[in-house]
Write a protein that holds these residues in place. Structure first.
Motif, mmCIF file in Angstrom:
data_model
loop_
_atom_site.group_PDB
_atom_site.id
_atom_site.type_symbol
_atom_site.label_atom_id
_atom_site.label_comp_id
_atom_site.label_asym_id
_atom_site.label_seq_id
_atom_site.Cartn_x
_atom_site.Cartn_y
_atom_site.Cartn_z
ATOM 1 N N ILE A 1 56.074 -39.896 -6.297
ATOM 2 C CA ILE A 1 56.131 -39.500 -7.594
ATOM 3 C C ILE A 1 57.501 -39.058 -8.190
ATOM 4 C CG2 ILE A 1 53.902 -38.164 -7.453
ATOM 5 C CD1 ILE A 1 55.284 -35.534 -6.737
ATOM 6 N N LYS A 2 58.555 -40.221 -7.475
ATOM 7 C CA LYS A 2 59.799 -40.028 -7.806
ATOM 8 C C LYS A 2 60.107 -40.292 -9.148
ATOM 9 C CE LYS A 2 64.099 -42.545 -7.543
ATOM 10 N NZ LYS A 2 64.602 -44.042 -7.057
ATOM 11 N N LYS A 3 59.607 -41.216 -9.836
ATOM 12 C CA LYS A 3 59.736 -41.711 -11.385
ATOM 13 C C LYS A 3 59.267 -40.485 -12.202
ATOM 14 C CE LYS A 3 58.918 -44.947 -14.936
ATOM 15 N NZ LYS A 3 58.189 -46.449 -15.312
ATOM 16 N N GLU A 4 58.250 -39.806 -11.823
ATOM 17 C CA GLU A 4 57.441 -38.990 -12.717
ATOM 18 C C GLU A 4 58.561 -37.501 -12.587
ATOM 19 O OE1 GLU A 4 55.842 -40.757 -10.906
ATOM 20 O OE2 GLU A 4 54.265 -41.482 -11.921
ATOM 21 N N ILE A 5 58.762 -37.300 -11.581
ATOM 22 C CA ILE A 5 59.862 -36.203 -11.355
ATOM 23 C C ILE A 5 61.188 -36.175 -11.909
ATOM 24 C CG2 ILE A 5 60.961 -34.582 -9.438
ATOM 25 C CD1 ILE A 5 57.964 -34.242 -9.886
ATOM 26 N N SER A 6 61.652 -37.508 -11.715
ATOM 27 C CA SER A 6 63.115 -37.653 -12.453
ATOM 28 C C SER A 6 63.277 -37.629 -13.943
ATOM 29 C CB SER A 6 63.466 -39.294 -11.970
ATOM 30 O OG SER A 6 62.491 -40.111 -12.817
ATOM 31 N N LYS A 7 61.812 -37.537 -14.427
ATOM 32 C CA LYS A 7 61.939 -37.493 -15.944
ATOM 33 C C LYS A 7 62.120 -35.938 -16.358
ATOM 34 C CE LYS A 7 58.726 -40.887 -16.820
ATOM 35 N NZ LYS A 7 57.125 -41.395 -17.255
ATOM 36 N N TYR A 8 62.325 -35.168 -15.513
ATOM 37 C CA TYR A 8 62.657 -33.596 -15.470
ATOM 38 C C TYR A 8 64.010 -33.335 -15.830
ATOM 39 C CZ TYR A 8 57.598 -32.421 -14.811
ATOM 40 O OH TYR A 8 56.373 -32.232 -15.124
ATOM 41 N N TYR A 9 64.950 -34.330 -15.686
ATOM 42 C CA TYR A 9 66.348 -34.262 -15.626
ATOM 43 C C TYR A 9 66.866 -33.073 -14.573
ATOM 44 C CZ TYR A 9 65.102 -37.045 -19.707
ATOM 45 O OH TYR A 9 64.536 -37.800 -20.680
ATOM 46 N N ILE A 10 66.728 -33.426 -13.436
ATOM 47 C CA ILE A 10 67.024 -32.439 -12.418
ATOM 48 C C ILE A 10 68.346 -32.570 -11.705
ATOM 49 C CG2 ILE A 10 64.739 -31.379 -12.371
ATOM 50 C CD1 ILE A 10 64.351 -32.728 -9.771
ATOM 51 N N ASP A 11 69.001 -33.633 -12.209
ATOM 52 C CA ASP A 11 70.340 -33.927 -11.364
ATOM 53 C C ASP A 11 71.089 -32.412 -11.327
ATOM 54 O OD1 ASP A 11 69.455 -36.640 -11.386
ATOM 55 O OD2 ASP A 11 71.575 -37.272 -12.322
ATOM 56 N N GLY A 12 71.473 -32.265 -10.076
ATOM 57 C CA GLY A 12 72.526 -31.213 -9.714
ATOM 58 C C GLY A 12 71.482 -29.995 -9.103
ATOM 59 N N GLY B 1 65.697 -25.586 -6.658
ATOM 60 C CA GLY B 1 65.316 -26.235 -8.018
ATOM 61 C C GLY B 1 64.488 -27.198 -7.993
ATOM 62 N N LEU B 2 64.377 -27.940 -6.896
ATOM 63 C CA LEU B 2 63.337 -29.276 -6.909
ATOM 64 C C LEU B 2 61.976 -28.635 -6.814
ATOM 65 C CD1 LEU B 2 62.543 -32.099 -6.893
ATOM 66 C CD2 LEU B 2 63.312 -32.115 -4.435
ATOM 67 N N LYS B 3 61.754 -27.625 -5.889
ATOM 68 C CA LYS B 3 60.661 -26.883 -5.549
ATOM 69 C C LYS B 3 59.943 -26.434 -6.936
ATOM 70 C CE LYS B 3 60.588 -25.333 -0.775
ATOM 71 N NZ LYS B 3 60.789 -24.298 -0.055
ATOM 72 N N THR B 4 60.964 -25.774 -7.765
ATOM 73 C CA THR B 4 60.218 -25.273 -8.966
ATOM 74 C C THR B 4 59.612 -26.571 -10.093
ATOM 75 O OG1 THR B 4 61.822 -23.675 -9.110
ATOM 76 C CG2 THR B 4 60.869 -24.150 -11.064
ATOM 77 N N VAL B 5 60.314 -27.695 -9.998
ATOM 78 C CA VAL B 5 59.862 -28.612 -10.806
ATOM 79 C C VAL B 5 58.642 -29.251 -10.153
ATOM 80 C CG1 VAL B 5 60.419 -30.785 -11.378
ATOM 81 C CG2 VAL B 5 62.183 -29.476 -11.577
ATOM 82 N N LEU B 6 58.549 -29.665 -8.908
ATOM 83 C CA LEU B 6 57.226 -30.029 -8.079
ATOM 84 C C LEU B 6 56.107 -28.979 -8.565
ATOM 85 C CD1 LEU B 6 59.030 -31.233 -4.697
ATOM 86 C CD2 LEU B 6 57.922 -32.444 -6.492
ATOM 87 N N ALA B 7 56.583 -27.715 -8.506
ATOM 88 C CA ALA B 7 55.541 -26.745 -8.695
ATOM 89 C C ALA B 7 54.957 -26.865 -9.970
ATOM 90 C CB ALA B 7 56.032 -25.284 -8.645
ATOM 91 N N LYS B 8 55.670 -27.202 -10.968
ATOM 92 C CA LYS B 8 55.324 -27.450 -12.356
ATOM 93 C C LYS B 8 54.336 -28.728 -12.528
ATOM 94 C CE LYS B 8 56.577 -28.078 -17.106
ATOM 95 N NZ LYS B 8 58.064 -28.006 -18.235
ATOM 96 N N TYR B 9 54.740 -29.755 -12.121
ATOM 97 C CA TYR B 9 54.234 -31.016 -11.900
ATOM 98 C C TYR B 9 53.059 -31.144 -11.191
ATOM 99 C CZ TYR B 9 53.437 -36.098 -11.565
ATOM 100 O OH TYR B 9 53.025 -37.369 -11.511
ATOM 101 N N LEU B 10 52.918 -30.522 -10.140
ATOM 102 C CA LEU B 10 51.431 -30.351 -9.316
ATOM 103 C C LEU B 10 50.667 -29.143 -9.741
ATOM 104 C CD1 LEU B 10 53.196 -31.322 -5.982
ATOM 105 C CD2 LEU B 10 51.649 -33.006 -7.479
ATOM 106 N N ASN B 11 51.259 -28.306 -10.447
ATOM 107 C CA ASN B 11 50.465 -26.986 -10.780
ATOM 108 C C ASN B 11 50.359 -26.301 -9.375
ATOM 109 O OD1 ASN B 11 49.673 -25.220 -12.715
ATOM 110 N ND2 ASN B 11 47.490 -25.626 -12.235
ATOM 111 N N ALA B 12 51.387 -25.784 -8.659
ATOM 112 C CA ALA B 12 51.148 -25.337 -7.375
ATOM 113 C C ALA B 12 52.092 -24.117 -7.374
ATOM 114 C CB ALA B 12 51.527 -26.492 -6.088
ATOM 115 N N PRO B 13 51.811 -23.062 -6.604
ATOM 116 C CA PRO B 13 52.947 -22.062 -6.526
ATOM 117 C C PRO B 13 53.981 -22.509 -5.441
ATOM 118 C CG PRO B 13 50.823 -21.754 -4.914
ATOM 119 C CD PRO B 13 50.544 -22.934 -5.753
#
Length: 470
Positions: free
Chosen positions: A423-434, A439-451
């Motif tokens: 799911i790299k391509k989908e997650i990269s669309k969140y512009y999370i460089d840096g 921070g990555l966990k927060t984005v993954l939680a949103k994408y997967l709808n997970a706590p």
């Protein structure tokens, strides 16, 4: 996403220009799209008279859909800078563009329909210029500028030939397209990139597919699993709540919740949540739960207060082991007003508060309810509510780069694997460089709808400063 598919396949052109696989191609594409639960209109061997009917029907129907696909298998050509899709009455090559306009669909005809429906997402797939003699050598398509929100896919690049055969009972292009459409779920840009690779390889480099896109939204070719309404213990009109109506004071208050006006929403919420549970039926509680989540996300104070004290708020509506308010909240997270799955556009604003309820055994039946529905979706890029943890495998390389503030060690992400899916391509669309690991966990939680607390990241480097492209 409600999708309309217009499918045309022509074989029976004048002698010398007959095609072999136009009908086969159209029939198979139509079958796939019907299996995807798209609304399909199939036309074979269209003549001059049919053109106006098809265009008018397309224009009339599109307003009721979110997206459309126009697929054409047959002869195509360009005359004086205009692009034509030939009916079987068309001479090839035509005498002039005026004759061609009488017997062909032009791309401008399609583009005019799209411009009249600027909020729709539209895809045009053209397996065209089918000629038994050097198909596409003398004739081709002039430059295309796709209208906003559309993608135009050609079986061949400008000024190149294309093959009418080459893939069993299909053209080499449509055969390759069919192969990749069988993927479980594939983004439209990825689909055509994969088709291009296959066509190039099978044609020995003689044919290279070509697309022009101005898509803004995302579109996935996917076999949508329709929700089995009859299997659920609620009225279809609260599951597809755009159809909800009843002649009652309760309905009038629910209608006020949909106004996006806090001065109407807050008093209505205060009234609805004080109705004794004995006076509400399960359908009313279910739709109330859906609307409470909508209002809380929209910023209505009374709904936000309800969610800030969610465990206590819901217990007031508990009936033995059932909580229809919570069932409605959970359903709203994953399904829209048409009863259609939201894919990765879930309503997750209160996911932490909602999933915290799993700690209370009183709510087990509600999580079993939504889990059973989601399993039927057969969608693997999703956190299931009965899961306690999910493992994310990340592969990256560590490099030193200078970003203008001196040298910095960064972790360049090569893959993000969840349930066997990258799911790299989908997650990269969140512009999370840096971002770091948290921070990555927060984005993954949103994408997967997970706590967030359920996500476990396994990486070959400590994630301190993430990059996707370097």
């Amino acid at each position: 996403m409600k999708t309309l598919a217009i499918i045309i396949g022509n074989n029976n052109y004048f002698k010398g220009n007959e095609l072999t696989n136009g009908e086969n191609d159209a029939n198979q594409i139509a079958g796939i799209f019907k299996d995807y639960n798209y609304e399909v209109k199939l036309y074979l061997n269209i003549d001059q008279k049919k053109i106006v009917e098809i265009l008018q029907e397309y224009s009339d129907l599109l307003k009721d859909f979110d997206a459309s696909i126009f697929y054409f298998a047959g002869h195509g050509f360009e005359v004086d800078g205009e692009n034509f899709l030939a009916s079987i009455d068309s001479q090839i090559p035509p005498e002039n563009k005026y004759v061609a306009k009488q017997n062909c669909i032009t791309l401008n005809d399609l583009f005019d329909i799209y411009r009249q429906n600027p909020t729709k997402l539209n895809i045009v797939i053209l397996d065209a210029c089918r000629r038994s003699f050097s198909r596409g050598t003398a004739l081709g398509f002039s430059p295309i500028i796709a209208p906003k929100g559309s993608l135009i896919a050609f079986s061949t690049s400008p000024n190149e030939g294309a093959l009418d055969v080459g893939y069993e009972n299909n053209s080499i292009y449509t055969g390759s397209l069919i192969k990749h459409l069988s993927s479980e779920r594939i983004a439209v840009e990825d689909l055509f990139k994969s088709v291009r690779k296959t066509v190039f390889a099978l044609s020995g480099g003689r044919q290279t597919t070509w697309e022009h896109t101005s898509l803004i939204g995302d579109f996935y070719f996917y076999k949508h699993q329709k929700l089995n309404i009859l299997s659920l213990p609620y009225n279809p009109n609260v599951l597809k709540d755009e159809n909800y109506y009843e002649d009652s004071e309760f309905y009038k208050k629910i209608k006020e919740l949909k106004t996006y006006n806090w001065y109407k929403q807050n008093p209505a919420i205060d009234y609805l949540i004080t109705i004794p549970v004995s006076q509400l039926d399960k359908d009313q509680m279910f739709i109330l739960g859906r609307n409470l989540l909508q209002c809380a996300i929209g910023g209505a104070n009374s709904a936000m207060t309800f969610f800030e004290n969610l465990n206590r708020s819901l217990l007031d509506f508990q009936i033995n082991s059932e909580n229809h308010i919570l069932n409605g909240i959970l359903f709203e997270m994953y399904y829209d007003s048409k009863g259609e799955f939201r894919f990765n556009n879930f309503k997750g604003n209160y996911r932490e508060e909602i999933f915290k309820l799993r700690d209370n055994p009183a709510f087990n039946q509600s999580f079993d309810f939504i889990n059973g529905i989601l399993i039927q979706q057969d969608y693997s890029v999703l956190f299931l509510p009965n899961s306690q943890t999910i493992n994310i495998e990340i592969k990256c390389s560590q490099k030193t780069t200078n970003d203008g503030f001196g040298d910095r060690i960064v972790q360049v992400i090569e893959s993000i694997i969840f349930n066997g899916n990258d799911i790299k391509k989908e997650i990269s669309k969140y512009y999370i460089d840096g971002y770091n690991e948290n921070g990555l966990k927060t984005v993954l939680a949103k994408y997967l709808n997970a706590p967030v607390e359920s996500i476990r990241i396994n990486s070959n480097f400590e994630l301190r400063y993430i990059r996707f492209i370097i």
